[in-house]
Enzyme design. Structure first.
Site, PDB file in Angstrom:
ATOM      1  N   HIS A   1       1.479   2.488   4.073  1.00 21.53           N
ATOM      2  CA  HIS A   1       0.545   3.618   4.101  1.00 21.53           C
ATOM      3  C   HIS A   1       0.582   4.287   5.476  1.00 21.53           C
ATOM      4  CE1 HIS A   1      -3.277   5.804   3.868  1.00 21.53           C
ATOM      5  NE2 HIS A   1      -3.454   5.401   2.618  1.00 21.53           N
TER       6      HIS A   1
ATOM      7  N   ASP B   1       0.843  -1.199   0.000  1.00 23.12           N
ATOM      8  CA  ASP B   1       0.000   0.000   0.000  1.00 23.12           C
ATOM      9  C   ASP B   1       0.878   1.248   0.000  1.00 23.12           C
ATOM     10  OD1 ASP B   1      -2.146   1.696   0.191  1.00 23.12           O
ATOM     11  OD2 ASP B   1      -2.921   0.884   2.063  1.00 23.12           O
ATOM     12  N   ASP B   2       0.918   1.955  -1.122  1.00 19.29           N
ATOM     13  CA  ASP B   2       1.703   3.190  -1.267  1.00 19.29           C
ATOM     14  C   ASP B   2       3.214   2.937  -1.275  1.00 19.29           C
ATOM     15  OD1 ASP B   2      -0.746   4.425  -1.210  1.00 19.29           O
ATOM     16  OD2 ASP B   2      -0.376   5.617   0.580  1.00 19.29           O
TER      17      ASP B   2
ATOM     18  N   ASP C   1       0.008  -0.736  -4.983  1.00 21.47           N
ATOM     19  CA  ASP C   1      -1.275  -0.281  -5.524  1.00 21.47           C
ATOM     20  C   ASP C   1      -1.181   1.072  -6.221  1.00 21.47           C
ATOM     21  OD1 ASP C   1      -0.925   1.218  -3.208  1.00 21.47           O
ATOM     22  OD2 ASP C   1      -2.975   0.936  -2.482  1.00 21.47           O
ATOM     23  N   ASN C   2      -0.119   1.817  -5.981  1.00 23.77           N
ATOM     24  CA  ASN C   2       0.106   3.113  -6.635  1.00 23.77           C
ATOM     25  C   ASN C   2       1.470   3.609  -6.184  1.00 23.77           C
ATOM     26  OD1 ASN C   2      -2.450   3.806  -4.432  1.00 23.77           O
ATOM     27  ND2 ASN C   2      -0.421   4.623  -3.969  1.00 23.77           N
TER      28      ASN C   2
ATOM     29  N   LYS D   1      -6.192  -5.009   3.509  1.00 28.00           N
ATOM     30  CA  LYS D   1      -7.002  -3.874   3.088  1.00 28.00           C
ATOM     31  C   LYS D   1      -7.930  -4.259   1.941  1.00 28.00           C
ATOM     32  CE  LYS D   1      -6.381   0.833   1.252  1.00 28.00           C
ATOM     33  NZ  LYS D   1      -5.426   1.946   1.131  1.00 28.00           N
TER      34      LYS D   1
ATOM     35  N   ARG E   1      -7.473  -1.316  -6.809  1.00 29.03           N
ATOM     36  CA  ARG E   1      -8.027  -2.556  -6.272  1.00 29.03           C
ATOM     37  C   ARG E   1      -9.250  -3.004  -7.057  1.00 29.03           C
ATOM     38  NH1 ARG E   1      -5.490  -2.982  -1.080  1.00 29.03           N
ATOM     39  NH2 ARG E   1      -4.044  -1.221  -1.032  1.00 29.03           N
TER      40      ARG E   1
ATOM     41  N   HIS F   1     -11.120  -1.863   0.953  1.00 28.81           N
ATOM     42  CA  HIS F   1     -11.376  -0.534   0.393  1.00 28.81           C
ATOM     43  C   HIS F   1     -12.295  -0.570  -0.819  1.00 28.81           C
ATOM     44  CE1 HIS F   1      -9.419   3.683  -0.484  1.00 28.81           C
ATOM     45  NE2 HIS F   1     -10.642   3.765   0.049  1.00 28.81           N
TER      46      HIS F   1
ATOM     47  N   LYS G   1       1.795   9.710  -5.780  1.00 28.25           N
ATOM     48  CA  LYS G   1       0.403   9.242  -5.776  1.00 28.25           C
ATOM     49  C   LYS G   1      -0.604  10.355  -6.063  1.00 28.25           C
ATOM     50  CE  LYS G   1      -2.926   7.323  -2.395  1.00 28.25           C
ATOM     51  NZ  LYS G   1      -3.041   6.791  -1.021  1.00 28.25           N
TER      52      LYS G   1
ATOM     53  N   CYS H   1      -5.411   4.133  -4.419  1.00 28.39           N
ATOM     54  CA  CYS H   1      -5.580   2.762  -3.952  1.00 28.39           C
ATOM     55  C   CYS H   1      -6.862   2.078  -4.417  1.00 28.39           C
ATOM     56  CB  CYS H   1      -5.444   2.701  -2.446  1.00 28.39           C
ATOM     57  SG  CYS H   1      -6.136   4.097  -1.563  1.00 28.39           S
TER      58      CYS H   1
END
Length: 569
Positions: free
Chosen positions: A235, A43-44, A341-342, A143, A85, A145, A393, A81
């Site tokens: 994150h 994540d990130d 994810d990014n 996660k 996903r 989301h 991001k 994110c």
């Protein structure tokens, strides 16, 4: 500089198996050896954060996977994110899948519009549901989301077992809100039902352990598994075990510029980027390391140390899962795919969400990383994380959407291969389905199934030599930030302070860091890509809102970050 098509070690081949035409996914013929599939999502995580992509953070588990498999240096995700996903699990554009914009950034013009539901909608076909129908055990931990309610939980979208953080973020440690159940303000669900985290919770440890418990419980039935391990690290908020933070206590005292230079040099030595590539320089919007006060430098160095510890602990837990697979004899029948994810997060974190939670953060230097702190690492470290690319991001430049990707495919990939062949997160669904020998249906649960937009990467994973697409094409849009890539050319629309407020044109073959705007030199090419973006927008139901990027962009300008930093000694 060589163009990407001449620099890759392996490139994508079109899938040999057509993914179409049946009413529901069916198990393959008996005797077919279907692999296990482990999909790991960070994540990130920045492009340059892990050792295999040039980073100095200790990531031996990920580096080992890279040495045994393939590093994809031109893999794309969404700019944030939940759009990523949605595309990951559906194989279609986020505007069709229900996350046309992140729910947290919804504007009135998007309310009620198809594709802007704010959750993974019922029009798409989540590929875990097809795997489950075909006899796979399907597990998810981490996660989500993609929806808050039980009917929008992982259980409802194809997972046999799941423990899910429903929102975009939470503390990585126990807090009053995540250790109690509140049906009006849900944070976690296990197997669809409301859940809490335990008193000894640390996110990366807990999600890996939860996944291991699912794998162990189901091992005896002999079925293959699909495991989606979706870490919330790294994150924000920056929180990590103190003994791991201590490993990096003095590592970042030389500052942003020195670290960017180190990482760029390692990327060149590893073959991740061309040796003549000049990394994107730091944005002039923010102070240099020399421009900070001594106390600010200490604060910044500590933030990056905590961030590094979060990446380190995530890697430790990936190693724990890998060791289990080896110990149980499953490692050499498991395809492992690791993505972010990014790009890295450069935005300020003004307070804890939601608004009902009081802002009780203590971000003094000695307290950073503990549960009572609540901080991000800011735009300058995020730019380092995106090395060699531009910005981070939420924008439409490479630093937002190009992510590190590692694939281990036992028996097929050679050791330490590197591919610059472009690929996109919508390619994951058709890839997984081909690996499992499952056809994508024309209809699903009584509804017409939208055609997959991605292409299978299985031939790439096997070491093929021809491109999956004759020309790589992909569009992006998030909150009015836009881009379209066709071949090596990319058009970008982004707003100040990081963009120009007008369309720009870049040749990624010679300028992957997007430093030289060629719009004036090649107006016909820019017009072509703008028209291609317009067609992408119509095809995917993008709701174009005038000046949307300007309206939403302040959330991502980080304009408060250094003001807040100056108040903390």
């Amino acid at each position: 500089m060589l163009r990407p098509s001449l620099r890759v070690c392996v490139v994508v081949v079109a899938a040999a198996t057509a993914l179409s035409g049946v009413a529901a996914a069916a198990p393959p013929a008996s005797g077919v050896n279907r692999p296990n599939i482990l999909l790991i999502l960070a994540d990130d995580l920045g492009y340059s954060d892990i050792g295999a992509f040039g980073g100095e953070i200790a990531t031996p588990s990920l580096d080992a996977l890279a040495r045994e498999g393939l590093r994809m240096t031109s893999f794309y995700a969404g700019a944030a994110c939940s759009p990523t996903r949605a595309m990951l699990l559906s194989g279609v554009d986020n505007h069709l899948a229900g996350i046309g914009n992140m729910a947290e950034l919804a504007v009135p013009e998007h309310q009620g519009q198809p594709g802007y539901e704010g959750y993974l909608n019922e029009r798409v076909v989540p590929f875990p549901a097809l795997l489950r129908q075909a006899g796979y055990r399907t597990y998810m931990a981490g996660k989500w989301h993609l929806g808050l309610t039980e009917e929008r939980s992982p259980k409802a979208r194809g997972f046999d077992r799941s423990f899910a953080l429903l929102r975009s973020a939470d503390d990585h440690v126990p807090q009053p809100w995540n250790t109690r159940i509140d049906d009006k303000d849900p944070w976690y669900r296990e197997d669809g039902k409301l859940a809490t985290v335990p008193a000894d919770f640390y996110s990366s440890h807990f999600y890996a352990d939860k996944m291991l418990s699912y794998l162990k419980d189901g091992q005896a039935d002999g079925k293959p598994f699909f495991a989606y391990l979706s870490f919330t690290a790294p994150h924000w908020p920056l929180q990590a075990p103190p003994e791991v933070i201590a490993k990096y206590e003095h590592r970042y005292e030389k500052g942003y510029e020195a670290l960017r230079t180190e990482r760029a040099a390692r990327q060149k030595s590893l073959g991740i980027v061309p040796k003549d590539l000049a990394a994107a320089p730091a944005l002039a919007t923010f102070p240099t390391w020399e421009g900070l006060k001594p106390a600010q430098r200490k604060q910044e160095a500590r933030r990056m140390a905590v961030y590094a510890a979060m990446v380190d602990v995530m890697d430790q837990n990936i190693g724990k899962v890998v060791r289990y697979l080896k110990a149980t004899g499953q490692y050499d029948n498991t395809v492992i795919v690791v993505l972010s994810d990014n790009g890295p997060e450069g935005a300020d974190v003004p307070r804890r969400p939601p608004a009902i939670v009081s802002d009780n953060r203590n971000n003094q230097i000695a307290n950073l990383g503990k549960g009572s702190s609540f901080a991000a690492y800011g735009p300058n470290w995020a730019q380092v994380g995106a090395t060699p690319f531009r910005v981070f991001k939420a924008y439409s430049y490479e630093g937002a959407t190009r992510v590190p990707a590692i694939v281990r495919y036992p028996g097929h990939l050679g050791r330490g291969q590197i591919s610059g062949a472009p690929a996109h997160v919508v390619d994951i669904a058709p890839t997984v389905l081909e690996l499992a020998g499952i056809a994508y249906p024309d209809r699903f649960e009584g509804r017409e199934a939208p055609p997959l937009q991605g292409q299978s990467l299985v031939a790439l994973f096997k070491g093929g030599t021809a491109a999956a697409r004759p020309v790589f094409e992909q569009g992006w849009e998030l909150s009015g930030q836009k881009a379209y890539r066709r071949g090596d050319w990319k058009a970008v629309y982004s707003v100040p302070p990081y963009g120009t407020g007008d369309w720009q044109l870049f040749d990624l073959a010679t300028d992957p860091a997007e430093q030289h705007d060629l719009a004036d030199k090649h107006p016909d090419k820019l017009a072509e890509l703008k028209a291609a973006y317009a067609a992408y927008s119509r095809r995917n139901g993008v709701v174009e809102v005038p000046r949307l990027a300007e309206r939403i962009g302040e959330r991502y300008t980080s304009r408060f970050y250094f003001d807040a930093l100056g108040l903390i000694d």
